[in-house]
Design an enzyme around this catalytic site. Sequence first.
Site, mmCIF file in Angstrom:
data_model
loop_
_atom_site.group_PDB
_atom_site.id
_atom_site.type_symbol
_atom_site.label_atom_id
_atom_site.label_comp_id
_atom_site.label_asym_id
_atom_site.label_seq_id
_atom_site.Cartn_x
_atom_site.Cartn_y
_atom_site.Cartn_z
ATOM 1 N N ASP A 222 -3.887 6.609 -4.797
ATOM 2 C CA ASP A 222 -2.742 5.701 -4.724
ATOM 3 C C ASP A 222 -1.684 5.902 -5.805
ATOM 4 O O ASP A 222 -0.707 5.143 -5.855
ATOM 5 C CB ASP A 222 -3.221 4.245 -4.755
ATOM 6 C CG ASP A 222 -3.873 3.846 -3.438
ATOM 7 O OD1 ASP A 222 -3.344 4.242 -2.388
ATOM 8 O OD2 ASP A 222 -4.897 3.149 -3.481
ATOM 9 N N ASP B 134 -2.546 6.126 5.296
ATOM 10 C CA ASP B 134 -1.705 5.595 4.218
ATOM 11 C C ASP B 134 -1.355 6.676 3.194
ATOM 12 O O ASP B 134 -0.319 6.632 2.541
ATOM 13 C CB ASP B 134 -2.393 4.448 3.467
ATOM 14 C CG ASP B 134 -3.240 3.537 4.330
ATOM 15 O OD1 ASP B 134 -3.703 3.992 5.387
ATOM 16 O OD2 ASP B 134 -3.458 2.391 3.940
#
Length: 391
Positions: free
Chosen positions: A113, A174
Amino acid sequence: MKKLIILLACLATMASCSAPKQESMEELTERVMQTAEQQYKYLYSQLEDGAIPQSLLPNGDLKTTNIYNWISGFFAGTSWYIHEYTGSEEMKKIALEYTALQEPVKHVTDNHDVGFMLYCSYGNALRLTGDESFKEPLCTGARSLATRFNPNVGVTQSWSPMPQHDWVFPVIIDNMMNLELLMWAGKEMNDQSLIDMAISHADTTIKNHFRDDFSTFHVVDYDPETGAVRHRATKQGFADDSAWARGQSWGLYGYTMMFRESGEERYLAQAEGMADMLIERLPEDGIPYWDYDSPKIPDEYRDSSAGAIMASALIELSQYVDSQKSKLYLATAEKQLRELASENYLAAIGTEHGFLIKHGVGNIPANSEIDTPLTYGDYYFLEALMRWREL
Ligand code: GLY
């Protein structure tokens, strides 16, 4: 007959005079940004040192987190957008404080992330100030992210193994969003290997994450030695074979961005395929249900964050396609933005602890963040409005 025509003409004139004039997108943006400035100052006033606003708890209290959560860059990023629009020096101070807070994130190697976390904060800080000192955390962060690339598979690993699912090398859709940091850093440091990793990840994801109709699985689990697909599944969607709404929006945004950054036509084709399918499947008001395949639709939660991310992606994509498609993508994004800016979604000043848009869904299978504001919903909503302004 003549009297009748005059009467009809008068009635038509009266009707057109009494119909309320539709707010222009400029007026809408001004209204939302003024609301956002007040809301974010209020949100900031509630934060303990180092706490980053994430969402609301089921009891209505503010939910905060630390810099190592994947959402940690959005509060700074949203503050940057508000500053960019309003010129507020106070918002700039908040944005700078929360960007600086994230510096240690550049060393994170235990998840994928880092792109989300740093590019929304430091990326906007660099874009808006031109201060070169913001480059180092971005470059170091990209190197940290690159440690997760496995050449046997051709992708960066999203999550650690999850034995409860028998996943050994899980990659989620994602993750397309994190490629923007790799592409930027590769160009900045003149390091082709970072660009090659991003291209390889995007190509492998086209091959393994997508169904024939351009919808995407959430999770693909790989064999890290051979690169073979072990599982196609979901963690946050309704079912393994369903179309989890935010995942679809991440994919659309990710391939649009990869076309911009690489110029490769196959990414444009992927983004167009996704956009056309998603537009067909949207409800009338343009805001997706949290999973396009939930059997409870229409008695189902919406995910405003999926709508905001999609609107932002469609505005960019509209600039790369033919005029007929461009009109369709912009009309869809406008519908989504008007709905998000309506009282159905936009928080009234002084409510929702200062968040901007209501009715997001974080993770229904985990019973977490259901029908609540989400920091990333706010971020992509304002980004979309800023993109509209540039049209
Ligand atoms: N992993 C990011 C999301 O929940 O959309």
